[in-house]
Write a protein that holds these residues in place. Structure first.
Motif, PDB file in Angstrom:
ATOM      1  N   ARG A  35       0.855  -1.185   0.000  1.00  9.59           N
ATOM      2  CA  ARG A  35       0.000   0.000   0.000  1.00  9.59           C
ATOM      3  C   ARG A  35       0.895   1.241   0.000  1.00  9.59           C
ATOM      4  O   ARG A  35       1.860   1.318   0.761  1.00  9.59           O
ATOM      5  CB  ARG A  35      -0.925   0.004   1.217  1.00  9.59           C
ATOM      6  N   MET A  36       0.562   2.194  -0.857  1.00 12.30           N
ATOM      7  CA  MET A  36       1.286   3.459  -0.932  1.00 12.30           C
ATOM      8  C   MET A  36       0.292   4.591  -0.678  1.00 12.30           C
ATOM      9  O   MET A  36      -0.678   4.743  -1.423  1.00 12.30           O
ATOM     10  CB  MET A  36       1.955   3.635  -2.299  1.00 12.30           C
ATOM     11  N   THR A  37       0.528   5.365   0.369  1.00 10.87           N
ATOM     12  CA  THR A  37      -0.336   6.504   0.659  1.00 10.87           C
ATOM     13  C   THR A  37       0.263   7.756   0.041  1.00 10.87           C
ATOM     14  O   THR A  37       1.479   7.964   0.065  1.00 10.87           O
ATOM     15  CB  THR A  37      -0.532   6.681   2.184  1.00 10.87           C
ATOM     16  N   SER A  38      -0.583   8.573  -0.542  1.00 11.73           N
ATOM     17  CA  SER A  38      -0.132   9.783  -1.230  1.00 11.73           C
ATOM     18  C   SER A  38      -0.431  11.023  -0.393  1.00 11.73           C
ATOM     19  O   SER A  38      -1.411  11.068   0.348  1.00 11.73           O
ATOM     20  CB  SER A  38      -0.824   9.891  -2.585  1.00 11.73           C
ATOM     21  N   SER A  39       0.425  12.038  -0.551  1.00 10.22           N
ATOM     22  CA  SER A  39       0.171  13.326   0.089  1.00 10.22           C
ATOM     23  C   SER A  39      -0.632  14.257  -0.808  1.00 10.22           C
ATOM     24  O   SER A  39      -0.934  15.380  -0.403  1.00 10.22           O
ATOM     25  CB  SER A  39       1.501  14.009   0.440  1.00 10.22           C
ATOM     26  N   TYR A  40      -1.020  13.776  -2.014  1.00 14.09           N
ATOM     27  CA  TYR A  40      -1.615  14.656  -3.009  1.00 14.09           C
ATOM     28  C   TYR A  40      -2.989  14.150  -3.424  1.00 14.09           C
ATOM     29  O   TYR A  40      -3.162  12.971  -3.718  1.00 14.09           O
ATOM     30  CB  TYR A  40      -0.707  14.747  -4.229  1.00 14.09           C
ATOM     31  N   PRO A  41      -3.984  15.036  -3.462  1.00 13.18           N
ATOM     32  CA  PRO A  41      -5.344  14.608  -3.808  1.00 13.18           C
ATOM     33  C   PRO A  41      -5.444  14.113  -5.250  1.00 13.18           C
ATOM     34  O   PRO A  41      -4.678  14.515  -6.122  1.00 13.18           O
ATOM     35  CB  PRO A  41      -6.170  15.885  -3.605  1.00 13.18           C
ATOM     36  N   GLY A  74      -6.142  10.869   3.406  1.00 16.01           N
ATOM     37  CA  GLY A  74      -7.352  10.665   4.189  1.00 16.01           C
ATOM     38  C   GLY A  74      -7.932   9.271   4.084  1.00 16.01           C
ATOM     39  O   GLY A  74      -8.722   8.861   4.941  1.00 16.01           O
ATOM     40  N   GLU A  75      -7.564   8.519   3.045  1.00 16.22           N
ATOM     41  CA  GLU A  75      -8.089   7.161   2.911  1.00 16.22           C
ATOM     42  C   GLU A  75      -7.430   6.211   3.914  1.00 16.22           C
ATOM     43  O   GLU A  75      -8.061   5.248   4.362  1.00 16.22           O
ATOM     44  CB  GLU A  75      -7.888   6.657   1.484  1.00 16.22           C
ATOM     45  N   ILE A  76      -6.192   6.479   4.258  1.00 17.24           N
ATOM     46  CA  ILE A  76      -5.503   5.726   5.322  1.00 17.24           C
ATOM     47  C   ILE A  76      -5.008   6.694   6.389  1.00 17.24           C
ATOM     48  O   ILE A  76      -5.346   6.577   7.561  1.00 17.24           O
ATOM     49  CB  ILE A  76      -4.335   4.890   4.757  1.00 17.24           C
ATOM     50  N   VAL A  77      -4.194   7.674   5.957  1.00 14.17           N
ATOM     51  CA  VAL A  77      -3.712   8.722   6.871  1.00 14.17           C
ATOM     52  C   VAL A  77      -3.780  10.056   6.137  1.00 14.17           C
ATOM     53  O   VAL A  77      -3.938  10.099   4.916  1.00 14.17           O
ATOM     54  CB  VAL A  77      -2.257   8.461   7.349  1.00 14.17           C
ATOM     55  N   GLY A  78      -3.625  11.142   6.872  1.00 17.45           N
ATOM     56  CA  GLY A  78      -3.628  12.460   6.269  1.00 17.45           C
ATOM     57  C   GLY A  78      -2.402  12.681   5.401  1.00 17.45           C
ATOM     58  O   GLY A  78      -1.372  12.004   5.559  1.00 17.45           O
ATOM     59  N   GLY A  79      -2.487  13.668   4.516  1.00 16.20           N
ATOM     60  CA  GLY A  79      -1.406  13.923   3.579  1.00 16.20           C
ATOM     61  C   GLY A  79      -0.082  14.239   4.232  1.00 16.20           C
ATOM     62  O   GLY A  79       0.984  13.855   3.726  1.00 16.20           O
ATOM     63  N   LEU A  80      -0.109  14.931   5.354  1.00 14.71           N
ATOM     64  CA  LEU A  80       1.133  15.314   6.024  1.00 14.71           C
ATOM     65  C   LEU A  80       1.622  14.268   7.026  1.00 14.71           C
ATOM     66  O   LEU A  80       2.627  14.487   7.704  1.00 14.71           O
ATOM     67  CB  LEU A  80       0.951  16.667   6.722  1.00 14.71           C
ATOM     68  N   GLN A  81       0.926  13.141   7.093  1.00 10.13           N
ATOM     69  CA  GLN A  81       1.367  12.037   7.959  1.00 10.13           C
ATOM     70  C   GLN A  81       1.914  10.859   7.154  1.00 10.13           C
ATOM     71  O   GLN A  81       2.162   9.783   7.695  1.00 10.13           O
ATOM     72  CB  GLN A  81       0.204  11.540   8.833  1.00 10.13           C
ATOM     73  N   ALA A  82       2.095  11.063   5.853  1.00  6.44           N
ATOM     74  CA  ALA A  82       2.453   9.954   4.968  1.00  6.44           C
ATOM     75  C   ALA A  82       3.777   9.299   5.355  1.00  6.44           C
ATOM     76  O   ALA A  82       3.862   8.074   5.492  1.00  6.44           O
ATOM     77  CB  ALA A  82       2.504  10.444   3.518  1.00  6.44           C
ATOM     78  N   ALA A  83       4.822  10.085   5.521  1.00  9.30           N
ATOM     79  CA  ALA A  83       6.133   9.508   5.848  1.00  9.30           C
ATOM     80  C   ALA A  83       6.114   8.826   7.206  1.00  9.30           C
ATOM     81  O   ALA A  83       6.745   7.779   7.402  1.00  9.30           O
ATOM     82  CB  ALA A  83       7.215  10.585   5.800  1.00  9.30           C
ATOM     83  N   ASP A  84       5.402   9.406   8.173  1.00  8.61           N
ATOM     84  CA  ASP A  84       5.309   8.797   9.498  1.00  8.61           C
ATOM     85  C   ASP A  84       4.636   7.432   9.417  1.00  8.61           C
ATOM     86  O   ASP A  84       5.049   6.476  10.103  1.00  8.61           O
ATOM     87  CB  ASP A  84       4.520   9.702  10.438  1.00  8.61           C
ATOM     88  N   ALA A  85       3.599   7.324   8.595  1.00  9.89           N
ATOM     89  CA  ALA A  85       2.889   6.052   8.455  1.00  9.89           C
ATOM     90  C   ALA A  85       3.799   4.982   7.877  1.00  9.89           C
ATOM     91  O   ALA A  85       3.725   3.809   8.260  1.00  9.89           O
ATOM     92  CB  ALA A  85       1.657   6.240   7.569  1.00  9.89           C
ATOM     93  N   VAL A  86       4.689   5.382   6.976  1.00  9.32           N
ATOM     94  CA  VAL A  86       5.632   4.420   6.393  1.00  9.32           C
ATOM     95  C   VAL A  86       6.668   3.998   7.434  1.00  9.32           C
ATOM     96  O   VAL A  86       6.968   2.809   7.596  1.00  9.32           O
ATOM     97  CB  VAL A  86       6.327   5.023   5.161  1.00  9.32           C
TER      98      VAL A  86
END
Length: 365
Positions: A35-41, A74-86
């Motif tokens: 899974r890859m979360t993006s910071s961009y809509p 927002g689907e997994i984490v907020g855009g500014l939390q992406a690196a932290d989630a990884v």
């Protein structure tokens, strides 16, 4: 020949040349789903699409065995939390901008863009031939991350303003959405920086919570509708002369990948970086014309503002470098290359580009 077909055959061709048939590779390849979360809509089809295109390339190069699912903010984490989630292992990967996390350590800002830093070609040269990737991954490893450049926006615009700005005094007290490390420089000029993710910017501007916003450039800015509420459009964005985006991978997950999958990600990331820059170069000219037709008032940043910004940036770099050895070490390599490269580019690229721009002004092209 489409991009996925070319990349798949290029990657597997080197293996086949070594004496292994493609079917054997397919049989040995483990099936993985990341899974890859993006910071961009998703509405920003240039930036968000970078992660989607990477996933397509990787699936193509691995016969579908390595599948990366891309999720919007927002689907997994907020855009500014992406690196932290990884880093925490919530997801295996993210598509984000390293400078979003500069508040933890200014070193995070260096690989994305810093005021009066490198242009896109210089960024790529520094990453791939100047040791930039290696130096940044020494730093990222301490955060449980492995990073690769994944896209570049090119030189950005200087943003949208409710009122005209002509002197450094006009910046004082201005509430401005400005991402990353650039906010620290603007703060030195009296701006009140706001770090707001892309999907929330328009509402903040419309409600008057901010007075100005910088985002990317004409094509993306048009999609976000800033011209409707802040008509003055300034250039250039001297804080982002060539903003590089990044793919961030959980370090343990990266190290556990088969070498062929690591290679697929490296090749895919380089290809996306080229693709995104070409995409912007194709779309921005027409988008700028549409924005002007919609009421955008183009204004150049005054020399006084740019001089003040340059001086402030040099002071901040010296202050941070005096107490942060990693920042100083990496910044010094950027600064040394910047000087040499611009000396060369003024001879070749600048002279050619300037001549052609004059021909445009004369109506010859």
């Amino acid at each position: 020949m489409d991009r996925r077909h070319f990349l798949r055959n290029s990657a597997l061709g080197s293996v086949a040349a070594a004496g292994l048939a493609a079917p054997a590779i397919a049989q040995q390849a483990p099936k993985l789903r990341w899974r890859m979360t993006s910071s961009y809509p998703k509405s920003l089809d240039t930036i968000h699409q970078g992660a989607v295109t990477l996933a397509e390339y990787v699936r193509g190069m691995t016969d579908g065995a390595f599948d990366i699912q891309v999720f919007a903010p927002g689907e997994i984490v907020g855009g500014l939390q992406a690196a932290d989630a990884v880093a925490e292992g919530t997801v295996e990967a993210a598509h984000t901008s390293s400078y979003y996390y500069w508040g933890k350590d200014p070193v995070w800002a260096l690989p994305t863009a810093i005021p009066f830093g490198l242009n896109p070609r210089q960024q790529n040269a520094w990453f791939y031939y100047g040791g930039g990737n290696d130096m940044m991954n020494e730093f990222y490893a301490k955060q449980n991350l492995y990073g690769l450049p994944l896209g570049n926006t090119g030189a950005q615009m200087g943003g949208w303003y409710r009122k005209e700005i002509a002197t450094p005094e006009d910046l004082r007290g201005l509430k401005m959405r400005i991402g990353g490390f650039a906010g620290k420089i603007m703060e030195k000029l009296g701006v009140v920086p706001q770090n707001i993710p892309g999907g929330d910017i328009y509402a903040s501007l419309e409600k008057g919570a901010i007075d100005a916003v910088e985002w990317v450039g004409p094509y993306d800015d048009e999609k976000l509708g800033f011209v409707k509420v802040a008509p003055y459009y300034y250039y250039p964005g001297w804080w982002e002369g060539g903003a590089t985006l990044h793919a961030m991978f959980n370090l343990e997950a990266w190290n556990a990948l088969p070498p062929a999958y690591q290679t697929a990600l490296k090749v895919g990331c380089q290809a996306v970086t080229c693709d995104m820059m070409a995409n912007y170069d194709w779309k921005n000219p027409d988008a700028l014309l549409r924005l002007v037709a919609a009421g955008a008032q183009l204004r150049p940043m005054s020399e006084a503002i740019m001089d003040a910004g340059f001086q402030a940036s040099q002071e901040v770099y010296a202050e941070i470098g005096a107490g942060n050895e990693t920042f100083r070490k990496i910044f010094d390599t950027i600064a040394a290359f910047r000087g040499n490269s611009f000396q060369y580019q003024q001879i070749a690229d600048y002279t050619y580009d300037t001549f052609m721009m004059i021909q445009k002004q004369k109506g010859n092209i």
